[in-house]
Design an enzyme around this catalytic site. Structure first.
Site, PDB file in Angstrom:
ATOM      1  N   GLY A 216      -0.894   6.767  -0.230  1.00 31.40           N
ATOM      2  CA  GLY A 216      -1.140   7.940   0.604  1.00 31.40           C
ATOM      3  C   GLY A 216      -0.152   9.068   0.375  1.00 31.40           C
TER       4      GLY A 216
ATOM      5  CB  THR B 165      -6.025   0.097   4.989  1.00 31.54           C
ATOM      6  OG1 THR B 165      -6.945  -0.081   6.085  1.00 31.54           O
ATOM      7  CG2 THR B 165      -4.990   1.132   5.395  1.00 31.54           C
TER       8      THR B 165
ATOM      9  NE  ARG C 137       0.616  11.736  11.111  1.00 25.21           N
ATOM     10  CZ  ARG C 137       0.575  10.649  11.873  1.00 25.21           C
ATOM     11  NH1 ARG C 137       1.021  10.707  13.120  1.00 25.21           N
ATOM     12  NH2 ARG C 137       0.120   9.499  11.392  1.00 25.21           N
TER      13      ARG C 137
ATOM     14  CG  LEU D 275      -1.772  -1.293   1.394  1.00 22.58           C
ATOM     15  CD1 LEU D 275      -2.723  -1.143   2.576  1.00 22.58           C
ATOM     16  CD2 LEU D 275      -2.530  -1.638   0.124  1.00 22.58           C
ATOM     17  CB  ALA D 276       2.938   2.739  -2.110  1.00 21.22           C
TER      18      ALA D 276
END
Length: 478
Positions: free
Chosen positions: A15, A95, A19, A12-13
């Protein structure tokens, strides 16, 4: 490969990583000169998977290009390597939604065996840990396994809630904890192994009835328990699964990875004088018996030969340095330096230089886009730009190749055994012939034939008694 031994990986990449406070995709931030996502790919590849599916979103094209570039470099042949695929998560809906985005990449064969779910921002996770995770998952004949760790300060981590028998009951996010659950120290690392044919069934039934309206992958754990599926956990160290969510965590991870690199170098026969001040990028090679002095930085694709002394106070970027060479208090960029060369202190080898064996480049010298032949000497305070220098050439202190006319760069050629006196200006384009001499203080504008002496300076005029006479004039003028 039997159907049960197959493994696929979803990373999962997608995002942004708000922050990090940057427009750059979080997974492209570098650790020791390498995007953090590349470390995750390495760890995943250790399982010899049949498929690696990377879910991309924010800056997806840049992320895809970065992955493909590494893939081509590390796996130049398609034989025996995993299939690499990319799935777009156009909207960030959580997710579980990200996992479902990868479903079109799975064929009927991929749906056999197990699927590992990773995050692209966990660069300290090793292939060895993942191998242990997979072995435990299969030894326990689990339908779903998840990594957990014990946290002294669980903070915002999801907690592992177990039933009275000690079996996993569910995962509860920090915001949803009840008072009696807040003391739970076991937390979810967010890394799962799921039987592939179950994964998309479970993830597809996750709802978004929560405060953020997102589809959380953590929900599949409770769903699996409710179905009576076998759910197991695998304990790991917190440091190994630490996600990078801000610049402080990035710095911490880089420090950990740097210690790994320097330890490997030291164990391979390299002297690392001060690990707290030496920085070496991933993939840099250093030969046996070399010494890295304090405040040394080896960046990019640099290769240091055996028996070298690099530093102190030195930066080597994307350069090759041959056996037995020494570079101190200097900068070397995108250049090739031969064996038994001395550079510095306080010199700058700029890009596109070739410095051959036995050359001396003295202190406060600058060399750019030049070739320096064997056993030549470049003494202090020289500037050599766009030059071709033969073997055994002596270049006196303060020599300057005047290579730029305001519009174009021009080349200076010094043939074998030429001798350039101190404080000479060589106005390019110009050629100094084999064995020719240039007198100190000369400004050379024309070619010098071989074995000739060129003198280009005003004849000295000495006026005896001039100071005394001038002093008398000054005294009378008062």
């Amino acid at each position: 490969m039997s159907s049960e031994s197959r493994v696929s990986v979803i990373i999962l990449a997608a995002g942004q990583g708000t922050r990090m406070k940057s427009g750059l995709s979080k997974v492209l931030f570098t650790i020791c000169g390498r995007p953090m996502l590349h470390y995750v790919l390495d760890a995943a590849s250790a399982l010899a998977p049949q498929l690696i599916a990377v879910v991309i979103g924010h800056q997806g094209r840049e992320v895809q290009a970065s992955v493909q570039e590494q893939w081509a470099a590390d796996c130049p042949s398609s034989a025996g390597r995993a299939e690499l695929g990319f799935a777009w998560q156009k909207q960030q809906k959580g997710t579980a939604h990200a996992v479902m985005s990868a479903k079109p990449l799975f064929t009927s064969e991929n749906l056999e065996g197990d699927t590992l779910i990773l995050y692209g921002d966990v660069p300290l996770l090793s292939g060895e840990i993942l191998k242990g995770f997979l072995e435990e998952h299969r030894r326990e004949r689990a339908d779903l396994s998840l990594m957990t760790f014990m946290a002294e300060d669980p903070a915002l981590y999801g907690r592992i809630i177990r039933d009275r028998s000690g079996a996993v009951a569910r995962i509860v996010e920090a915001r949803d904890l009840q008072d009696h659950e807040r003391n739970v120290k076991e937390v979810n690392a967010g890394i799962y192994l799921v039987r592939s044919h179950l994964l998309f069934d479970l993830a597809g039934q996750v709802d978004n009835n929560n405060a953020k309206g997102e589809y959380y992958l953590t929900d599949i754990v409770g769903m699996a328990v409710e179905r009576g599926l076998r759910v197991c956990t695998y304990g790991c160290r917190e440091e190994a699964v630490q996600g990078i969510n801000d610049r402080h965590a990035l710095a911490t991870a880089e420090g950990a990875k740097q210690r790994e690199i320097l330890t490997e170098l030291a164990l391979s026969g390299v002297t690392v004088r001060d690990p707290n001040s030496i920085y070496v990028d991933y993939g840099v090679r250093v030969g046996e018996d070399s010494v890295l002095e304090p405040s040394t930085y080896l960046r990019g694709k640099s290769v240091i030969g055996p028996g070298c002394i690099i530093g102190p106070g030195t930066l080597v970027q994307d350069s090759e340095i041959g056996q037995g060479s020494a570079v101190s208090f200097s900068v070397v960029e995108r250049s090739r330096i031969g064996s038994h060369v001395t550079v510095g202190p306080y010199s700058h080898i700029r890009p596109d230089c070739v410095i051959e064996d036995g050359v001396l480049v003295g202190n406060f010298a600058e060399v750019k886009n030049s070739v320096i032949g064997k056993d030549s000497k470049v003494h202090h305070h020289c500037y050599l730009g766009d030059s071709t220098i033969g073997e055994g050439v002596n270049i006196g202190a303060g020599t300057v190749t005047v290579n730029y006319d305001g519009r174009h760069k021009h080349r200076t050629i010094m043939e074998d055994r030429a001798f350039i006196g101190c404080n000479a200006n060589l106005i390019a384009p110009v050629r100094i012939g084999r064995g020719a001499y240039v007198a100190a203080g000369s400004t050379i504008t024309s070619d010098v034939p071989e074995e000739s002496l060129a003198i280009a300076r005003e004849r000295q005029v000495t006026k005896e008694g001039w100071v005394r006479k001038k002093q008398q004039e000054w005294d009378q003028g008062r």
